[in-house]
Design a protein around this motif. Structure first.
Motif, mmCIF file in Angstrom:
data_model
loop_
_atom_site.group_PDB
_atom_site.id
_atom_site.type_symbol
_atom_site.label_atom_id
_atom_site.label_comp_id
_atom_site.label_asym_id
_atom_site.label_seq_id
_atom_site.Cartn_x
_atom_site.Cartn_y
_atom_site.Cartn_z
ATOM 1 N N SER A 25 0.868 -1.177 0.000
ATOM 2 C CA SER A 25 0.000 0.000 0.000
ATOM 3 C C SER A 25 0.901 1.222 0.000
ATOM 4 O O SER A 25 1.859 1.290 0.776
ATOM 5 N N ILE A 26 0.601 2.166 -0.878
ATOM 6 C CA ILE A 26 1.492 3.312 -1.083
ATOM 7 C C ILE A 26 0.727 4.597 -0.814
ATOM 8 O O ILE A 26 -0.357 4.821 -1.364
ATOM 9 N N GLY A 27 1.306 5.434 0.043
ATOM 10 C CA GLY A 27 0.762 6.755 0.302
ATOM 11 C C GLY A 27 1.535 7.801 -0.472
ATOM 12 O O GLY A 27 2.755 7.685 -0.659
ATOM 13 N N LEU A 28 0.847 8.824 -0.923
ATOM 14 C CA LEU A 28 1.447 9.854 -1.772
ATOM 15 C C LEU A 28 1.085 11.232 -1.237
ATOM 16 O O LEU A 28 -0.065 11.462 -0.845
ATOM 17 N N THR A 29 2.039 12.122 -1.212
ATOM 18 C CA THR A 29 1.762 13.506 -0.814
ATOM 19 C C THR A 29 2.806 14.426 -1.406
ATOM 20 O O THR A 29 3.901 13.988 -1.786
ATOM 21 N N GLU A 30 2.460 15.697 -1.529
ATOM 22 C CA GLU A 30 3.438 16.726 -1.865
ATOM 23 C C GLU A 30 3.958 17.316 -0.557
ATOM 24 O O GLU A 30 3.198 17.489 0.400
ATOM 25 N N ILE A 31 5.243 17.631 -0.512
ATOM 26 C CA ILE A 31 5.858 18.111 0.721
ATOM 27 C C ILE A 31 6.385 19.518 0.534
ATOM 28 O O ILE A 31 6.594 19.983 -0.591
ATOM 29 N N SER A 32 6.582 20.185 1.675
ATOM 30 C CA SER A 32 7.076 21.569 1.668
ATOM 31 C C SER A 32 7.861 21.809 2.942
ATOM 32 O O SER A 32 8.079 20.897 3.749
ATOM 33 N N ASP A 33 8.266 23.060 3.135
ATOM 34 C CA ASP A 33 9.009 23.423 4.339
ATOM 35 C C ASP A 33 8.199 23.203 5.605
ATOM 36 O O ASP A 33 8.754 23.205 6.707
ATOM 37 N N ALA A 34 6.880 23.013 5.469
ATOM 38 C CA ALA A 34 6.057 22.799 6.656
ATOM 39 C C ALA A 34 6.372 21.467 7.332
ATOM 40 O O ALA A 34 6.076 21.291 8.514
ATOM 41 N N THR A 35 6.966 20.534 6.598
ATOM 42 C CA THR A 35 7.353 19.243 7.175
ATOM 43 C C THR A 35 8.830 18.978 6.836
ATOM 44 O O THR A 35 9.128 18.172 5.948
#
Length: 584
Positions: free
Chosen positions: A303-313
């Motif tokens: 199972s694969i989770g996907l997200t866009e990341i930024s300086d917030a994390t």
């Protein structure tokens, strides 16, 4: 009389001028070869005589003595001959011998080079760079020459050995640094290595104004493999999964094993649409690669989770806190699928109230900052404010409640970092000159790169006006693990405070090791202080420790005028508490 070319003065051979600037090879490893660079024949004879005297009585010559007239010929000789020692006299004049020796030593750094001088000892500052030193001819005898040259050669030998050891240490250090960032089972990055990559990737994204995506790959039913086939088979499955990731990902992507059966992938310059395509390709590669293990065929899926990341994390822990819930949704929907964080906007229909709270803390929408004044006790004027966190979601409104909930669900670093940013945002509204105290968990200072925390500080206020508070209750074990981030904050000018000192779990090691700028006395030491002589004596000892460290002292939990008067009498300069109002 000046001679051209190389003149051999080996005691076992007649003087000769070889056709090429080279030295004869000696079969006797016990003999040492000396090259004199000098145009003056009289100097050559004098130095050769010293070598004759140095070898007298030994029964056989221990030196081979050779002469050339200039530095150019000497360089050629050193390049093709095994010379132990070069002596530089006056190849181009007395005033240039130091420069000539330096040039020769630079061209042949592995050889011992000495500059000859006939007068008084030269200044140390005049010693040519790259040479062992100067060799005085005045008063020099054969036996003394032998001792000096033996010492010079021994020094060169020790320097060479030291250089070899240093090089070996550098290689070993580089290998250890690499191993410290690699998962030994799969050969992928480990959590530490991925954190360094994450920091770089976010910097690139900020500079290029591009998107960065991340995938969390979690093997389905991996526990069943371990329990039914054994951990050895499980290890094989993990290695095969790592190879599938290498084959299916793009060349610019970074894959890491972060523990157990979880793999995290960073994809620079990638938007959500392209990331989903890569995720689906990876999922299909995993599911279509059955493994024959222990006579059984294992069909691995993920199972694969996907997200866009930024300086917030900016930390791996924060990223995992977000993405594990996405993967969880994918598993609840049937496993072996790709789920994106954007798919969770409405949330699963069966989501419990507790899960809705966790989702609210995860996105930070429910968090806000309140402030409490820090007063100068002598005149009760406000010197600064401490910013505290609150959440608009009863029954988890107070920090002791929602931080406990977040800790139990691996969200502590993510939520604490959000509280840190909320505090900084609220602090921007303060008047110039006011000091701002912001709280951070020790774990956040370790998990989030300290450079990112420092860069988060607004530049419209001097760094000296910020103070990071660390609760002594939250420091676990040896506090030296906080030394590096604390030193980085201090170097930037930010003050450090140790909070809750005197709570009942105080450790002098935390104060001595971290050397805080501010010591905050816990309310337990302040409440009822005016009428309790034992509390006063205890507080006096804490004050003595703080003063020995050169730390300012802030008393917390002041609620009565009597306690305020007692603190002023004991010399406590600053304080805060409900006496001046509740945080708002």
């Amino acid at each position: 009389m000046e001679t051209q070319g190389l003149r051999s003065h080996a005691r076992t051979a007649d003087d000769a001028v070889p056709s090429t600037p080279s030295l004869p090879s000696s079969r006797n490893r016990g003999r040492r070869r000396v090259l004199l660079v000098d145009r003056d024949e009289s100097t050559a004879r004098f130095v050769r005589g010293l070598f004759d005297d140095a070898s007298a009585g030994s029964g056989a010559s221990s030196w081979e003595f050779h002469v050339c007239s200039d530095v150019h010929q000497a360089r050629e000789a050193l390049a093709v001959s095994a010379v132990d020692l070069a002596l530089v006299g006056s190849p181009t004049g007395e005033e240039h011998r130091g420069q000539a020796a330096s040039e020769l030593a630079t061209s042949a750094p592995e050889r011992t080079v000495l500059a000859l001088h006939a007068g008084p000892d030269p200044d140390d500052s005049a010693a040519p760079l790259g040479t062992v030193g100067w060799l005085p001819l005045q008063g020099l005898t054969g036996p003394l020459l032998r001792r000096l040259l033996d010492a010079a050669l021994e020094r060169r030998s020790l320097q060479d050995e030291l250089a070899l050891v240093r090089n070996q240490l550098r290689v070993a250090h580089a290998q250890l640094a690499k191993f410290a960032q690699i998962d030994p089972l799969t050969g992928l990055l480990n959590r530490r290595g991925l954190q360094q990559v994450l920091s770089r990737v976010l910097l690139w994204a900020r500079h290029d104004e591009t998107s960065t995506a991340a995938l969390l790959v979690d093997l389905d039913d991996f526990r069943n493999v371990n329990e039914s086939l054994g951990h050895g088979v499980g290890d094989v499955l993990l290695r095969e999964t790592a190879q599938v990731l290498r084959d299916s990902l793009r060349s610019g992507d970074y894959a890491a094993r972060i523990g157990g059966d979880e793999f995290l992938v960073l994809m620079p310059r990638t938007d959500a649409r392209e990331a989903r395509s890569v995720a689906e390709r990876t999922r299909l590669c995993l599911s279509k690669s059955p493994l024959s293990l222990e006579g059984r065929t294992v069909h691995a899926t993920a199972s694969i989770g996907l997200t866009e990341i930024s300086d917030a994390t900016p930390s791996v822990d924060e990223l995992l806190a977000r993405m594990r819930m996405v993967v969880r949704d994918g598993k609840l929907s049937g496993k072996n699928r790709v789920a994106a964080e954007t798919d969770r906007t409405e949330g699963p229909r069966d989501e419990s109230e507790r899960e809705r709270f966790l989702a609210a803390f995860r996105n930070g929408a429910t968090l806000r900052a309140v402030k409490q004044g820090i007063h100068t006790l002598a005149d009760e004027t406000v010197a600064g404010y401490e910013f505290l966190s609150r959440a608009d979601c009863p029954p988890f409104s107070m920090p002791q409640d929602f931080f406990r909930l977040c800790f139990e669900n691996n969200l502590l670093t993510l939520v604490d970092h959000q509280c840190f940013r909320r505090g900084l945002e609220a602090a921007s509204a303060l008047a110039p000159g006011m000091h701002c105290h912001i709280n951070l968990f020790p774990s956040t200072m370790i998990d989030v790169p300290v450079g990112h925390l420092i860069d988060s500080l607004p530049t419209d206020r001097a760094p000296e006006q910020y103070c990071i508070e660390i609760s002594e209750q939250q420091i676990i074990g040896d506090p030296s693990y906080l030394s590096e981030p604390v030193a980085a904050f201090k170097k930037h000018g930010v003050k450090i405070a140790i909070d809750d000192v005197g709570f009942g779990r105080s450790c002098l090691e935390s104060l001595a090791r971290l050397e805080p700028d501010v010591v905050k006395i816990d309310r337990k030491c302040v409440n009822g202080l005016a009428g309790d002589d034992a509390s006063k004596r205890f507080l006096e000892r804490l004050l003595a420790v703080a003063h020995a460290l050169g730390s300012e002292v802030v008393a917390e939990g002041i609620e009565t005028r009597d306690d305020l008067a007692a603190l002023v009498e004991m010399g406590v300069e600053y304080g805060q508490g409900f006496l001046w109002g509740r945080p708002a």
